[in-house]
Enzyme design. Sequence first.
Site, PDB file in Angstrom:
ATOM      1  CB  SER A   5      -0.897  -0.123   1.230  1.00 33.45           C
ATOM      2  OG  SER A   5      -0.260  -0.175   2.475  1.00 33.45           O
ATOM      3  CD  GLU A   7       1.325   7.444   5.486  1.00 33.72           C
ATOM      4  OE1 GLU A   7       0.666   6.401   5.786  1.00 33.72           O
ATOM      5  OE2 GLU A   7       1.440   8.472   6.013  1.00 33.72           O
ATOM      6  NE  ARG A  97      -2.051  11.989  20.238  1.00 40.17           N
ATOM      7  CZ  ARG A  97      -0.675  11.958  20.941  1.00 40.17           C
ATOM      8  NH1 ARG A  97      -0.740  11.718  22.201  1.00 40.17           N
ATOM      9  NH2 ARG A  97       0.289  12.433  20.639  1.00 40.17           N
ATOM     10  CG  ASP A  99       1.639  13.994  17.156  1.00 36.06           C
ATOM     11  OD1 ASP A  99       1.546  13.696  18.185  1.00 36.06           O
ATOM     12  OD2 ASP A  99       2.479  13.468  16.101  1.00 36.06           O
ATOM     13  CG  PHE A 206      10.204  13.519   8.324  1.00 33.24           C
ATOM     14  CD1 PHE A 206       9.593  14.689   8.590  1.00 33.24           C
ATOM     15  CD2 PHE A 206       9.851  12.592   7.359  1.00 33.24           C
ATOM     16  CE1 PHE A 206       9.184  15.315   7.479  1.00 33.24           C
ATOM     17  CE2 PHE A 206       9.347  13.454   6.238  1.00 33.24           C
ATOM     18  CZ  PHE A 206       8.827  14.657   6.526  1.00 33.24           C
ATOM     19  CG  HIS A 256       1.499   1.741   4.728  1.00 29.75           C
ATOM     20  ND1 HIS A 256       0.462   1.868   4.010  1.00 29.75           N
ATOM     21  CD2 HIS A 256       1.728   3.038   5.371  1.00 29.75           C
ATOM     22  CE1 HIS A 256      -0.162   3.143   4.340  1.00 29.75           C
ATOM     23  NE2 HIS A 256       0.693   4.006   4.971  1.00 29.75           N
TER      24      HIS A 256
HETATM   25  P1  FAD Z   1      -2.595   6.918  20.270  1.00 32.18           P
HETATM   26  O1  FAD Z   1      -2.759   5.336  19.870  1.00 32.18           O
HETATM   27  O2  FAD Z   1      -3.561   7.588  20.857  1.00 32.18           O
HETATM   28  O3  FAD Z   1      -1.053   6.895  21.305  1.00 32.18           O
HETATM   29  C1  FAD Z   1      -0.554   8.161  21.481  1.00 32.18           C
HETATM   30  C2  FAD Z   1       0.176   8.007  22.673  1.00 32.18           C
HETATM   31  O4  FAD Z   1      -0.689   8.047  23.808  1.00 32.18           O
HETATM   32  C3  FAD Z   1       1.082   6.946  22.842  1.00 32.18           C
HETATM   33  O5  FAD Z   1       2.218   7.162  23.672  1.00 32.18           O
HETATM   34  C4  FAD Z   1       0.253   5.859  23.807  1.00 32.18           C
HETATM   35  O6  FAD Z   1       1.186   5.074  24.388  1.00 32.18           O
HETATM   36  C5  FAD Z   1      -0.720   6.902  24.745  1.00 32.18           C
HETATM   37  N1  FAD Z   1      -1.660   6.390  25.277  1.00 32.18           N
HETATM   38  C6  FAD Z   1      -2.766   5.589  24.474  1.00 32.18           C
HETATM   39  N2  FAD Z   1      -3.679   5.360  25.239  1.00 32.18           N
HETATM   40  C7  FAD Z   1      -3.464   6.168  26.454  1.00 32.18           C
HETATM   41  C8  FAD Z   1      -4.114   6.059  27.587  1.00 32.18           C
HETATM   42  N3  FAD Z   1      -5.386   5.431  27.935  1.00 32.18           N
HETATM   43  N4  FAD Z   1      -3.569   6.476  28.918  1.00 32.18           N
HETATM   44  C9  FAD Z   1      -2.237   6.979  28.593  1.00 32.18           C
HETATM   45  N5  FAD Z   1      -1.642   6.950  27.429  1.00 32.18           N
HETATM   46  C10 FAD Z   1      -2.104   6.428  26.492  1.00 32.18           C
HETATM   47  N6  FAD Z   1      -0.803  11.747  12.123  1.00 32.18           N
HETATM   48  C11 FAD Z   1      -1.200  13.063  11.547  1.00 32.18           C
HETATM   49  O7  FAD Z   1      -1.657  13.801  12.117  1.00 32.18           O
HETATM   50  N7  FAD Z   1      -1.868  12.341  10.391  1.00 32.18           N
HETATM   51  C12 FAD Z   1      -1.867  11.420   9.793  1.00 32.18           C
HETATM   52  O8  FAD Z   1      -2.373  11.176   8.634  1.00 32.18           O
HETATM   53  C13 FAD Z   1      -0.879  10.396  10.363  1.00 32.18           C
HETATM   54  N8  FAD Z   1      -0.818   9.317   9.784  1.00 32.18           N
HETATM   55  C14 FAD Z   1      -0.032   8.194  10.503  1.00 32.18           C
HETATM   56  C15 FAD Z   1      -0.092   7.069   9.832  1.00 32.18           C
HETATM   57  C16 FAD Z   1       0.774   5.805  10.494  1.00 32.18           C
HETATM   58  C17 FAD Z   1       0.776   4.590   9.931  1.00 32.18           C
HETATM   59  C18 FAD Z   1       1.337   6.226  11.797  1.00 32.18           C
HETATM   60  C19 FAD Z   1       2.177   4.942  12.367  1.00 32.18           C
HETATM   61  C20 FAD Z   1       1.381   7.407  12.368  1.00 32.18           C
HETATM   62  C21 FAD Z   1       0.452   8.408  11.730  1.00 32.18           C
HETATM   63  N9  FAD Z   1       0.275   9.730  12.045  1.00 32.18           N
HETATM   64  C22 FAD Z   1      -0.290  10.713  11.700  1.00 32.18           C
HETATM   65  C23 FAD Z   1       1.165  10.259  13.160  1.00 32.18           C
HETATM   66  C24 FAD Z   1       0.589   9.838  14.530  1.00 32.18           C
HETATM   67  O9  FAD Z   1      -0.734  10.681  14.667  1.00 32.18           O
HETATM   68  C25 FAD Z   1       1.250  10.288  15.947  1.00 32.18           C
HETATM   69  O10 FAD Z   1       2.396   9.267  15.914  1.00 32.18           O
HETATM   70  C26 FAD Z   1       0.473  10.489  17.207  1.00 32.18           C
HETATM   71  O11 FAD Z   1       1.516  11.102  18.058  1.00 32.18           O
HETATM   72  C27 FAD Z   1       0.153   9.282  17.895  1.00 32.18           C
HETATM   73  O12 FAD Z   1      -1.084   8.602  17.093  1.00 32.18           O
HETATM   74  P2  FAD Z   1      -1.829   7.249  17.522  1.00 32.18           P
HETATM   75  O13 FAD Z   1      -2.794   7.189  16.786  1.00 32.18           O
HETATM   76  O14 FAD Z   1      -0.643   6.370  17.629  1.00 32.18           O
HETATM   77  O15 FAD Z   1      -2.077   7.691  19.044  1.00 32.18           O
END
Ligand code: FAD
Length: 274
Positions: A5, A7, A97, A99, A206, A256
Site C-alpha cells: 500500500s 501513503e 490520534r 499531533d 522527521f 506500507h
Molecule cells: P495513540 O494510539 O492515541 O497513542 C498516542 C500516545 O498516547 C502513545 O504514547 C500511547 O502509548 C499513549 N496512550 C494511548 N492510550 C493511552 C491511555 N489510555 N492513557 C495514557 N496514554 C495513552 N498523524 C497525523 O496527524 N496525520 C496522519 O495522517 C498520520 N498518519 C499516520 C500513519 C501511521 C501509519 C502512523 C504510524 C502514524 C501517523 N501519524 C499521523 C502520526 C500519529 O498521529 C502520531 O504518531 C501521534 O503522536 C500518535 O497517534 P496514534 O494514533 O498512534 O495515538
Amino acid sequence: MIPTSFEFYPPKTDEQRDQLDRTAKKLKTHAPDYVSCTFGAGGSTLDYTPETVERLHHHHGLDAAPHISCIGGTRAELGALLTRYKAMGCRRIVALRGDLPSGMARTGDFRYATDLVEFIRREHDGFFHIEVGCYPETHPQAEHALADLKHFKAKVDAGADGAITQYFYNADAYFRFVDDVRKLGVTIPIVPGIMPISNFSQLRRFSEACGAEIPRWISKRMLAYGDDIDSIREFAADFVAALCQRLIDGGAPALHFYTLNLAKPTQSVLARLS
Ligand code: FAD
C-alpha cells in the site's frame, strides 16, 4: 509479490496536485492493495484529504483510504467526515490520534486513537475496516515501552482490524514488537511502514520528531557521500530493499510505503525486491 500500500499526503497547490497525479500513475503499475491519504490533526486538511481521496478513487481508480486524526476534533466534525467517506464508497479508514501543530490549542472530544476507534465502531459498526498506528521503537510520548504495548492492545480491543507501524530501519525492533503483542493476545496483521529515503536531512528531522531511530552506521555512510546524490540514493535504495526483504522473509504480511508523494524512491526499493 507481497501486498503493498502507498501513503500520500493531500496536495494543496496545483503544482503539488500534478505531482501527486504523476506519482499515483507510476505507482499504480505496482498494483497496490490500496493507497491512503494523511490528515492534518486539528482539521488543517479537513477539505484537502477528502478531495484527494476522491481524486485517487475516481480519477486514478485506486482503493483510497483516508486517515482521520481525532485530536482537536469534535464528535460532530468527525462524524460528518465519516459520513462523507461512507458516501464516497470508502471502506477502509486509518484511525489516529494525530499531533496538533505547535501553537494550536484546540480542545476536542477525543483524547486517544482508542476513543476514535470506539466511536467509529459505535457509529458505523462493521462498515469500515479500521487500521491503526503502532510503534516498534515505542511512541515518543509513551511513559515506557510496556505502557505503549498495553495502550496498543487497548486500541485493538476497541475494534482495530489491522495496524501499520511507524517507519523503522531496525528489523529486529519490528519482530520483537510483533512477538510482544502476540503474547498479549493481539492477532491482527501488523504491517511494517517503510520510509524510502530521498532526502536525508529531511529524514533526520522527521525521525527526531517521531522517535524513529536511524542507525549510526547509516548516518555515517550518508555523511560520507556528502553531496553525491546518486550514491546516496543507490545506497538508500539498497539498504531499504534489504530491510524489506528481511521483513518479508520473517513473515511480514504486507508493506506500507510512506511515499511523500514521490514515486522514484519507492520504485527503486520495489525494483530490488525478489
Ligand atoms: P495513540 O494510539 O492515541 O497513542 C498516542 C500516545 O498516547 C502513545 O504514547 C500511547 O502509548 C499513549 N496512550 C494511548 N492510550 C493511552 C491511555 N489510555 N492513557 C495514557 N496514554 C495513552 N498523524 C497525523 O496527524 N496525520 C496522519 O495522517 C498520520 N498518519 C499516520 C500513519 C501511521 C501509519 C502512523 C504510524 C502514524 C501517523 N501519524 C499521523 C502520526 C500519529 O498521529 C502520531 O504518531 C501521534 O503522536 C500518535 O497517534 P496514534 O494514533 O498512534 O495515538
